[in-house]
Design a protein around this motif. Structure first.
Motif, PDB file in Angstrom:
ATOM      1  N   VAL A   4      -2.737   6.429  27.899  1.00  0.00           N
ATOM      2  CA  VAL A   4      -2.207   7.666  28.088  1.00  0.00           C
ATOM      3  C   VAL A   4      -0.915   7.829  27.356  1.00  0.00           C
ATOM      4  N   ILE A   5      -0.677   9.165  26.843  1.00  0.00           N
ATOM      5  CA  ILE A   5       0.562   9.651  26.432  1.00  0.00           C
ATOM      6  C   ILE A   5       0.892  10.771  27.117  1.00  0.00           C
ATOM      7  N   LYS A   6       2.223  11.186  27.427  1.00  0.00           N
ATOM      8  CA  LYS A   6       2.483  12.389  28.319  1.00  0.00           C
ATOM      9  C   LYS A   6       3.882  12.717  27.947  1.00  0.00           C
ATOM     10  N   GLU A   7       4.166  14.070  27.860  1.00  0.00           N
ATOM     11  CA  GLU A   7       5.312  14.796  27.915  1.00  0.00           C
ATOM     12  C   GLU A   7       5.252  16.084  28.944  1.00  0.00           C
ATOM     13  N   GLY A   8       6.246  15.914  29.807  1.00  0.00           N
ATOM     14  CA  GLY A   8       6.281  17.475  30.736  1.00  0.00           C
ATOM     15  C   GLY A   8       4.914  17.211  31.546  1.00  0.00           C
ATOM     16  N   LYS A  56      -1.016   1.405  18.769  1.00  0.00           N
ATOM     17  CA  LYS A  56       0.492   1.350  19.395  1.00  0.00           C
ATOM     18  C   LYS A  56       0.921   2.613  20.149  1.00  0.00           C
ATOM     19  N   ILE A  57       1.026   2.620  21.480  1.00  0.00           N
ATOM     20  CA  ILE A  57       1.235   3.422  22.313  1.00  0.00           C
ATOM     21  C   ILE A  57       2.540   3.520  22.909  1.00  0.00           C
ATOM     22  N   ASP A  58       3.246   4.814  22.693  1.00  0.00           N
ATOM     23  CA  ASP A  58       4.671   4.737  23.230  1.00  0.00           C
ATOM     24  C   ASP A  58       5.147   5.977  23.769  1.00  0.00           C
ATOM     25  N   GLY A  59       5.166   6.079  25.276  1.00  0.00           N
ATOM     26  CA  GLY A  59       5.653   7.356  25.780  1.00  0.00           C
ATOM     27  C   GLY A  59       4.589   8.551  25.530  1.00  0.00           C
ATOM     28  N   ALA A  60       5.229   9.475  24.389  1.00  0.00           N
ATOM     29  CA  ALA A  60       4.437  10.575  24.136  1.00  0.00           C
ATOM     30  C   ALA A  60       3.879  10.523  22.862  1.00  0.00           C
ATOM     31  N   GLU A  61       3.669   9.367  22.229  1.00  0.00           N
ATOM     32  CA  GLU A  61       3.261   9.154  20.873  1.00  0.00           C
ATOM     33  C   GLU A  61       2.312   8.115  20.864  1.00  0.00           C
ATOM     34  N   SER A  62       1.331   8.338  20.028  1.00  0.00           N
ATOM     35  CA  SER A  62       0.437   7.014  19.699  1.00  0.00           C
ATOM     36  C   SER A  62       0.150   6.975  18.266  1.00  0.00           C
ATOM     37  N   LEU A  63      -0.058   5.754  17.596  1.00  0.00           N
ATOM     38  CA  LEU A  63      -0.266   5.630  16.345  1.00  0.00           C
ATOM     39  C   LEU A  63      -1.533   4.516  16.167  1.00  0.00           C
ATOM     40  N   TYR A  64      -2.268   4.923  15.367  1.00  0.00           N
ATOM     41  CA  TYR A  64      -3.603   4.021  15.105  1.00  0.00           C
ATOM     42  C   TYR A  64      -3.632   3.792  13.426  1.00  0.00           C
ATOM     43  N   LEU A 248      12.267   1.961  31.537  1.00  0.00           N
ATOM     44  CA  LEU A 248      12.726   3.134  31.206  1.00  0.00           C
ATOM     45  C   LEU A 248      11.698   3.935  30.420  1.00  0.00           C
ATOM     46  N   ALA A 249      11.158   3.366  29.424  1.00  0.00           N
ATOM     47  CA  ALA A 249       9.931   4.172  28.450  1.00  0.00           C
ATOM     48  C   ALA A 249       9.083   5.053  29.504  1.00  0.00           C
ATOM     49  N   ASP A 250       8.542   4.279  30.551  1.00  0.00           N
ATOM     50  CA  ASP A 250       7.557   4.767  31.568  1.00  0.00           C
ATOM     51  C   ASP A 250       8.119   5.788  32.288  1.00  0.00           C
ATOM     52  N   MET A 251       9.350   5.685  32.676  1.00  0.00           N
ATOM     53  CA  MET A 251       9.904   6.538  33.823  1.00  0.00           C
ATOM     54  C   MET A 251      10.066   7.925  32.598  1.00  0.00           C
ATOM     55  N   ARG A 252      10.550   7.738  31.463  1.00  0.00           N
ATOM     56  CA  ARG A 252      10.736   8.812  30.942  1.00  0.00           C
ATOM     57  C   ARG A 252       9.504   9.801  30.655  1.00  0.00           C
ATOM     58  N   MET A 253       8.319   8.967  30.621  1.00  0.00           N
ATOM     59  CA  MET A 253       7.272   9.601  30.346  1.00  0.00           C
ATOM     60  C   MET A 253       6.590  10.365  31.635  1.00  0.00           C
TER      61      MET A 253
END
Length: 694
Positions: A4-8, A56-64, A248-253
């Motif tokens: 999962v990636i998320k913003e807002g 690589k999944i990080d917050g609001a971004e994913s890279l494959y 921290l990263a998860d809470m930001r998400m």
């Protein structure tokens, strides 16, 4: 596995490689406000078999990253294996999903192919996706092809038109079946990009995109600003460092804003909404990190505070919400979550958190702002929270589509007698009485300072009476431990659980009772070695694979940890902290899950619970509680000082913390263990309060 990636309010729930397979049963999709806007996203290359390499999944971004299998034509190799480098990025910014493919030809031969993307949007309500509800729904419209790509649309029974516009560059051929076909022509050493932009609209609300590079740069700048504002933590435990950074990263998400500032939603993928209990506890855990989240949480909860008696929504005047939903079923009144108020603990937690915000920030203006909402909450506790006049805050569902058990252990079998028989409502939960007592004591003092002596005296009397009743009615002499609850007949629900651990905070237990509770919580039947189980192994209803009757919940442990520290049980706190740190090290990315199975450490690594939310806000916040307990920070705004009583778990010998948020500023600390004693140094203090080290 899924990612999962998320913003807002926008999140993308995909499989491990960023696909949304057609007809998937995992609820994968692109979601906004409880509606699935994208239900299928698959891609392939003509004549080229793709090999996944790395994600690589990080917050609001994913890279494959992907490469290729060998390409042969009539028995001759036309393109060698691992010669096509494919990088695919997805990120969310400003309510828009951006996707970028970069194809690089590392072979000596050219490659001519097509990128084929297959999309669909079912616009399904979250509750239908999860199989929880059926109902009257709207009509999906035929797919429209455009010069830029595709448009999917849906006419809801709520009168709203929902749409998804997909723009692709360079232009390709779009089909009414939801397909996109983009030509790729790569000479040796050549690189080519394909970008897709996904734009949502709901009624008059339409997301607007910017150029992809601009969106990506803005996304990265926001991340840098975030890192600058949060406390930095360094220790000789790489596992704790990684757990804290992941928290921290998860809470930001998980932050969202519904009009009163950013605050944490519950968890992904199913609870990306305002959630009374979860949001309040996650904000409480985060006070030393970002106190503004707690203020926004309180303001959001006050905005939706109950105003009337509405049994369909379990609403009552002064009550704090359980959950808000925004999808088609909610808007048309087919489910009661608009908002739904079926929670017994959110109201006292609301009161408790306001007091904790004052303790950590000294912001008296905020207390004044909240005073009227606090009075309404106390009236609910006195009038509606105690309908049978027992002197306890209880719950009983009234809504036909509401929740039966309304504490944090809300599964149907979670409040159970020793003989395996389920307790009947109205039910008084043990931890809820502890929260109410804390709220009464805190607000008795706050109202006194506000000049509201009648309120102060009343709450002090109520707190004293509650403490006396509680110690008499909940204490189980044969177990030397409090009961889980009292049932409708005022009988003890005598199963030994983790819930009484929350009562170590605030003083509702006497000293001897606190000692007994602390010892039992860390005994083998409750402490698995990884964390404290939700139910004792000795209980008839114990099941290590259950949701609430034997599993381990990090947030539950974090509140117990606060109580152990506050009550002076430092050795027990250190043992529990080490167990949680070791647990985090066993999960991918050092992310503490919502819960995990309750098997003992002697049986091997912690076993994941199959459908745990990940990330979950109050699991992420557990790392912040560990930091708070290690430093032993105890702000005292009434006396204008900070007390420190540091302690470190066994695997840490030093800890440096910068930018902790206290009072009107920040504090930097250094802790070092020497000859069994943890020493503390204050390296910077802009809080406005002096520090006293115990």
């Amino acid at each position: 596995m899924t990612q999962v990636i998320k913003e807002g309010n926008l999140f993308f729930h995909s499989d491990d490689w960023g696909y949304l397979p057609q007809g998937n049963q995992q609820g994968l999709g692109l979601y906004y406000r409880d509606t699935r806007f994208l239900s299928r996203l698959e891609w392939e290359l003509d004549g080229v078999e793709i090999v996944p390499l790395h994600a690589k999944i990080d917050g609001a971004e994913s890279l494959y990253r992907y490469t290729n299998q060998i390409v042969e034509k009539e028995g001759t190799v036309s393109f060698w294996r691992e010669s096509l480098e494919i990088e695919r990025q997805c990120w969310l910014h400003g309510g828009v999903l951006y996707e970028r493919f970069r194809f690089s030809n590392l072979d000596r031969n050219p490659l001519e192919t097509h990128l084929n993307v297959r999309l669909d949007a079912d616009f399904a309500d979250m509750f239908i996706v999860r199989g929880f509800q059926e109902g009257k729904v709207g009509d999906k419209q035929p797919v429209e092809t455009t010069t830029e790509g595709l448009r999917f649309s849906y006419q809801g029974v709520d009168g709203l038109t929902r749409s998804l516009v997909v723009k692709v560059e360079p232009a390709g051929r779009s089909g009414e079946d939801g397909s996109l076909r983009i030509p790729l022509s790569l000479a040796p050493g050549e690189e080519q990009e394909v970008t897709l932009t996904y734009l949502l609209s709901v009624g008059e609300e339409t997301m607007k995109a910017v150029q992809q590079e601009e969106a990506f740069n803005a996304f990265r700048r926001a991340g840098e600003e975030w890192d600058h504002l949060c406390p930095q933590v360094y220790s000789d435990s790489s596992d704790f460092n990684a757990m804290y950074r992941r928290g921290l990263a998860d809470m930001r998400m998980l932050l969202t804003d519904v009009g009163d500032g950013l605050f944490p939603v519950a968890g992904l993928p199913w609870y990306a909404v305002p959630f009374g209990r979860d949001s309040l506890i996650a904000a409480w855990q985060s006070l030393a990190v970002r106190p503004e989240w707690a203020k926004a949480t309180i303001r959001t909860m006050a905005r939706y505070q109950g105003e009337k008696v509405d049994e369909w929504r379990d609403e009552e005047p002064g009550k704090i919400l359980h959950e808000i939903r925004y999808g088609e079923l909610a808007v048309t009144g087919q489910i009661p979550f608009t908002p739904y108020y079926g929670t017994v603990d959110a109201t006292p937690l609301f009161l408790l958190l306001i007091g904790e915000i004052y303790r950590w920030t000294g912001d008296w203006g905020f207390v004044r702002e909240c005073a009227d909402a606090a009075k309404k909450a106390f009236r609910w506790i006195e009038e509606y929270g105690d309908p049978d006049g027992r002197g306890y805050t209880v719950y009983q569902r009234k809504s036909e589509k509401g929740i039966g058990n309304q504490g944090w252990k809300d599964s149907a079998d979670s409040v159970v007698h020793r003989d395996h028989i389920l307790a009947e409502a109205p039910i008084a939960l043990v931890e809820v009485q502890g929260y109410v007592y804390q709220g009464q004591r805190i607000w008795s003092s706050l109202f006194r300072r506000l000049g509201e002596d009648k309120w102060a005296d009343k709450l002090a009397r109520q707190a004293d009476a509650l403490r006396e009743r509680f110690r008499r009615d909940f204490w189980m002499t044969d177990e030397s431990f409090p009961a889980l609850a009292l049932d409708k007949e005022n009988r003890q629900v005598g199963t030994v659980t983790s819930n009484p651990g929350h009562c170590l905070i605030g003083g509702i237990l006497d000293r001897d009772q606190s000692v007994s509770v602390a010892r039992r919580l860390l005994s083998p039947d409750l402490f698995s070695g990884w964390g404290i189980r939700t139910m004792s192994q000795k209980a008839r209803s114990y099941n290590p694979m259950s949701y609430h009757n034997g599993s381990v919940w990090p947030h539950d442990n974090s509140l117990i940890l606060l109580g152990l520290k506050q009550s002076g049980f430092d050795r027990e706190a250190e043992k529990l902290m080490q167990g949680l740190i070791d647990t985090g090290a066993q999960f991918e990315g050092h992310r503490l899950p919502e819960l995990f199975c309750g098997y003992g450490r002697e049986e091997g690594e912690p076993i994941p619970y199959p459908v745990a939310c990940s990330p979950q806000a109050w699991a992420a916040g557990t790392a912040f509680v560990l930091l708070q307990v290690m430093t032993g920070l105890n702000p005292d705004p009434e006396r204008g000082r900070i007390r420190l009583r540091p302690s470190l778990p066994p695997d840490l010998s030093w800890l440096n913390v910068r930018n902790l948020r206290v009072g009107s500023g920040h504090i930097d600390l250094r802790l070092v263990r020497s000859q069994g004693v943890v020493h503390a140094w204050v390296e910077r203090n802009t809080t406005g309060w002096p520090v006293e080290i115990d």
